[in-house]
Design an enzyme around this catalytic site. Structure first.
Site, PDB file in Angstrom:
ATOM      1  N   HIS A  82      73.061  50.711  86.348  1.00 31.82           N
ATOM      2  CA  HIS A  82      71.712  50.440  86.419  1.00 31.82           C
ATOM      3  C   HIS A  82      71.382  49.417  85.335  1.00 31.82           C
ATOM      4  O   HIS A  82      72.451  49.586  84.130  1.00 31.82           O
ATOM      5  CB  HIS A  82      70.918  51.711  86.041  1.00 31.82           C
ATOM      6  CG  HIS A  82      69.382  51.496  86.348  1.00 31.82           C
ATOM      7  ND1 HIS A  82      68.809  51.733  87.453  1.00 31.82           N
ATOM      8  CD2 HIS A  82      68.485  50.703  85.435  1.00 31.82           C
ATOM      9  CE1 HIS A  82      67.508  51.493  87.549  1.00 31.82           C
ATOM     10  NE2 HIS A  82      67.289  50.989  86.223  1.00 31.82           N
ATOM     11  N   ASP A 161      58.548  58.888  87.496  1.00 29.68           N
ATOM     12  CA  ASP A 161      59.057  57.641  87.241  1.00 29.68           C
ATOM     13  C   ASP A 161      58.122  56.624  88.267  1.00 29.68           C
ATOM     14  O   ASP A 161      57.706  55.436  87.541  1.00 29.68           O
ATOM     15  CB  ASP A 161      60.520  57.358  87.340  1.00 29.68           C
ATOM     16  CG  ASP A 161      60.789  56.074  86.744  1.00 29.68           C
ATOM     17  OD1 ASP A 161      60.436  55.614  85.564  1.00 29.68           O
ATOM     18  OD2 ASP A 161      61.533  55.210  87.733  1.00 29.68           O
ATOM     19  N   ARG A 168      53.296  51.302  83.407  1.00 29.92           N
ATOM     20  CA  ARG A 168      53.799  50.677  82.297  1.00 29.92           C
ATOM     21  C   ARG A 168      54.014  49.212  82.357  1.00 29.92           C
ATOM     22  O   ARG A 168      54.022  48.240  81.522  1.00 29.92           O
ATOM     23  CB  ARG A 168      55.316  51.115  81.892  1.00 29.92           C
ATOM     24  CG  ARG A 168      55.197  52.591  81.031  1.00 29.92           C
ATOM     25  CD  ARG A 168      56.748  53.116  81.227  1.00 29.92           C
ATOM     26  NE  ARG A 168      57.673  52.270  80.524  1.00 29.92           N
ATOM     27  CZ  ARG A 168      58.893  52.105  80.991  1.00 29.92           C
ATOM     28  NH1 ARG A 168      59.596  52.633  82.092  1.00 29.92           N
ATOM     29  NH2 ARG A 168      59.832  51.440  80.221  1.00 29.92           N
ATOM     30  N   SER A 183      63.053  56.565  82.077  1.00 27.22           N
ATOM     31  CA  SER A 183      62.762  55.988  83.094  1.00 27.22           C
ATOM     32  C   SER A 183      64.156  55.735  83.908  1.00 27.22           C
ATOM     33  O   SER A 183      64.386  56.155  85.229  1.00 27.22           O
ATOM     34  CB  SER A 183      61.963  54.704  83.117  1.00 27.22           C
ATOM     35  OG  SER A 183      62.275  53.955  84.290  1.00 27.22           O
ATOM     36  N   LYS A 187      66.028  58.463  87.104  1.00 33.79           N
ATOM     37  CA  LYS A 187      66.325  58.232  88.309  1.00 33.79           C
ATOM     38  C   LYS A 187      68.032  58.326  88.658  1.00 33.79           C
ATOM     39  O   LYS A 187      68.331  58.725  89.643  1.00 33.79           O
ATOM     40  CB  LYS A 187      66.322  56.663  88.487  1.00 33.79           C
ATOM     41  CG  LYS A 187      64.637  56.236  88.525  1.00 33.79           C
ATOM     42  CD  LYS A 187      64.249  54.794  89.129  1.00 33.79           C
ATOM     43  CE  LYS A 187      64.499  53.804  87.903  1.00 33.79           C
ATOM     44  NZ  LYS A 187      63.634  53.890  87.113  1.00 33.79           N
TER      45      LYS A 187
END
Ligand code: URA
Length: 410
Positions: A82, A161, A168, A183, A187
């Site tokens: 990520h 999220d 956000r 966040s 995930k």
């Protein structure tokens, strides 16, 4: 629970307990806590921060707002990466199919554009028919069939999220270490992974502007991962110029197609390989071979087809999303390009319509910049520095004028 008192406590620099954080996330996910209160809380967190215990409680609450993917005994290793976000950062689209070629499973849950950075889901949705909203059964079917799947948060997986991310994006509350940590890690924990690599960016086109901030973010994510059960490795990388030569949704898909066929920009290929080797079984040369012999490209097409996308559109994506007005930013002097500011380019793409100003804004897939010259390149007076794709002549002129600020040549 009296929500205004909890917002006030965080606003004044106090701590929230794990129970309070859990109750806030439950209320927000169910709709009992309105978005204006969550926006205020996010802003309080942005200014006041959270300690490690609060950040871990927030991550856990967001993870448990939905279900965790469960894998059958004996299934291949599950791996993922990520990125904390950057301009032209399209690595996921190349990395997921490449790791699947290695016999690994990549159940990637991604996000949309956030702040000035583009989002994997928006890029994928520029492919006609591509579905990023799959239920758990469909995720399992695609993984079994292809080895990789790329989806968004849903009402079943990380719903907290999904809602908070969208808020956000449009409330100025993105660049916060606890909010980014929760966040991303919620995930990734929902994916039931064995290995994770985090691509943490710093620089003008990233949320963390300095290497020190990026290091603090990396430590926060790795720490939460350790506490909640996933081991993560980290790659810190500069995001002062865009990754590759294109930024903007469909333009980036086109660049990924080139990379998957072995003809992508060198920096993109190297970043993908750097990230892959930290979680893969095979070595760098083998992985590179799959990018150059069509193996990864075929895997990507199989994933696109399995998620409803039109594979015939992939090589025509910029014809399908064709911005009517195109122009070039040209060098106003000759010399070496020393700076190609990712932050300025990201803001320009937002203004062109490539990102959102309000949560329900439609994205313009066609707009953006390509043929972006890399720093270190020698240019002559009047040489093109990038091509700009816009919806109107006015937007094109405004973008080209603003982009002058992105470049330093000497
Ligand atoms: N990527 C995410 O998924 N969340 C963030 O907050 C930033 C980048």
């Amino acid at each position: 629970m009296h929500i205004p008192s909890l917002i006030e406590r965080k606003r004044d620099g106090g701590q929230l307990s794990a129970e309070e954080i859990g109750a806030l996330i439950t209320a927000f996910t169910s709709g009992d806590m309105p978005e204006y209160q969550m926006s205020a809380l996010a802003m309080a967190i942005f200014f006041r921060g959270m300690d490690a215990g609060e950040t871990s409680a927030l991550t856990s609450a967001m993870l448990h707002s939905g279900s965790v993917l469960q894998w059958p005994a004996g299934a291949p290793l599950r791996v993922d990466k990520h990125s904390t976000g950057g301009i032209g950062d399209k690595t996921s689209l190349v990395l997921a199919p490449l790791l699947a070629c290695d016999g690994l499973w990549v159940p990637m849950i991604s996000g949309r554009g956030l702040g000035i950075t583009g989002g994997t889901l928006d890029k994928l949705e520029s492919i006609p028919g591509f579905r990023t909203r799959l239920d758990e059964d469909e995720i399992h079917d695609v993984i079994r069939e292809v080895g990789c799947v790329m989806v968004g948060q849903t009402s079943g997986i990380c719903p907290a999220d999904k809602k908070l991310y969208a808020l956000r994006d449009v409330t100025g509350t993105v660049p916060s270490i606890p909010l980014i940590t929760a966040s991303i890690m919620s995930k990734k924990l929902a994916e039931g992974l064995d290995r994770l690599v985090l691509d943490v960016k710093y620089g003008s086109g990233a949320f963390m502007k300095t290497r020190e901030q990026a290091d603090a973010l990396a430590k926060s994510m790795v720490g939460v991962g350790c506490l909640l059960g996933v081991r993560a490795s980290v790659r810190l990388s500069a995001m002062d110029e865009p990754t590759g030569e294109a930024a903007g949704n469909a333009l980036e898909v086109a660049e990924c197609v080139r990379c998957l066929k072995g003809g992508g920009p060198a920096d993109l290929e190297e970043i993908v390989l750097d990230l892959c080797v930290s979680v893969s079984v095979s070595d760098r040369d083998t992985l590179r071979g799959w990018l150059h012999d069509g193996t990864a490209w075929q895997r990507f097409q199989r994933m696109v087809a399995a998620q409803g996308g039109d594979i015939d559109a992939l090589e025509r994506i910029t014809e399908i999303h064709d911005a009517p007005c195109m122009g070039e930013l040209r060098a106003t002097t000759s010399g070496i390009v020393r700076r190609m500011d990712a932050g300025v380019i990201g803001h320009v793409i937002l203004e062109l319509g490539g990102g959102r100003a309000k949560a329900d804004d439609e994205i313009d897939f066609a707009v953006g910049c390509d043929d972006i010259v890399k720093t270190g390149t020698e240019v002559g007076f009047g040489d093109p520095l990038m091509r700009v794709h816009a919806r109107t002549d006015e937007a094109l002129d405004a973008a080209i004028s603003r982009l002058q600020d992105a470049v330093t040549i000497d």
